[in-house]
Design an enzyme around this catalytic site. Structure first.
Site, PDB file in Angstrom:
ATOM      1  N   ALA A  69      -2.866  -5.385  -3.737  1.00 24.84           N
ATOM      2  CA  ALA A  69      -1.948  -6.265  -4.455  1.00 24.84           C
ATOM      3  C   ALA A  69      -0.747  -6.607  -3.586  1.00 24.84           C
ATOM      4  CB  ALA A  69      -1.500  -5.608  -5.755  1.00 24.84           C
ATOM      5  N   GLY A 114      -6.659  -3.958  -4.870  1.00 21.92           N
ATOM      6  CA  GLY A 114      -7.238  -5.204  -5.346  1.00 21.92           C
ATOM      7  C   GLY A 114      -8.272  -5.777  -4.405  1.00 21.92           C
ATOM      8  N   GLU A 137      -3.984   3.300  -6.050  1.00 22.04           N
ATOM      9  CA  GLU A 137      -2.900   2.941  -6.968  1.00 22.04           C
ATOM     10  C   GLU A 137      -2.116   4.132  -7.487  1.00 22.04           C
ATOM     11  OE1 GLU A 137      -5.495  -0.693  -6.917  1.00 22.04           O
ATOM     12  OE2 GLU A 137      -5.786   1.473  -6.817  1.00 22.04           O
TER      13      GLU A 137
END
Length: 261
Positions: A69, A114, A137
């Site tokens: 991300a 991502g 994450e």
């Protein structure tokens, strides 16, 4: 697309049924709005061209497929805006995951966060020996939010998926291939060429039959066995009723190349 600035995403003209989508947002293809919007634009172009059978997604950034991300973007938004960003990313990845066509992720370098979720949204994954995969994450106090918690266990099983997500470790290409996270392992730097060769092979088959295979296999994860059998029969009947199966069988008997839809 602008002629004065390099777009975050570029796509090729369709060549014998194959479209190539190239991620090229430096320094590491962060999946911010420029790439999300670029993916949607490329998929719009594919939808508008009825000849697209296979899409290959690759990177033009050495060492990176996509590194995750856009952290800078994430740091500047509140919870509501972050949810909206996640919805837009999931929407683009869900379009890639559609059974309307085959998508292949060609992964050389890092596919993290991502970036791995993008690769997992594709129908198939080809990885170079230098590729590494991860969902880190938890290091940011987050969870994979663009399908990672759902797609990873379907590919590698619950225990392996938890190991990868809870430790935030990077999985090397040979291990990724061994556990089913990638489908084909090739030499370092060779993922794009191998994916294009695979795409060309896939384009010789019946796309309606391939779509039916994808739908039926996906249904196996969500339906009881008896219901899955019935769905399989229904898909096969549809192929006969559409004429696709008749064409394939007739071509085989006549020793000619089938003229599939």
């Amino acid at each position: 697309m602008s002629e004065t600035a390099t777009p975050a995403v570029a796509w090729s003209d369709v060549d014998a049924g194959v479209m190539t989508i190239t991620l090229q947002r430096r320094p590491a293809n962060p999946l911010g709005l420029p790439i999300i919007d670029g993916l949607n634009a490329a998929l719009d172009a594919a939808d508008a061209d009825g000849s697209v059978k296979v899409i290959v997604v690759r990177s033009d950034i050495p060492g990176f497929f996509a590194a995750g991300a856009d952290i800078k973007h994430m740091s500047a938004v509140d919870a509501e805006s972050f949810t909206a960003y996640g919805d837009r990313l999931r929407g683009a990845l869900d379009r890639l995951a559609s059974a309307d066509r085959i998508t292949i992720a060609a992964v050389d370098g890092l596919a993290l966060g991502g970036g791995l979720e993008l690769a997992m949204a594709c129908t198939l994954r080809v990885g170079g020996a230098d590729a590494k995969f991860g969902l880190p994450e938890v290091k940011l106090g987050l969870i994979p939010g663009a399908g990672g918690t759902q797609r990873l266990p379907r590919l590698v099983g619950r225990g392996r998926a938890l190991d990868i997500m809870l430790t935030a470790r990077q999985v090397p290409a040979d291990e990724a291939h061994a556990i089913g996270l990638i489908d084909r392992l090739v030499g370092a730097g060779g993922a794009a060429d191998a994916a294009l060769a695979l795409a060309a092979e896939l384009c010789t088959m019946s796309l309606p039959a391939q779509r039916a295979v994808i739908r039926t296999v996906d249904a196996a994860f969500d339906t009881p066995l008896d219901e899955g059998f019935r769905f399989e029969v229904a898909q096969e009947q549809d192929l006969f009723e559409s004429g696709e199966a008749k064409e394939g069988i007739t071509a085989f008997l006549e020793k000619r190349t089938p003229r599939f839809a």
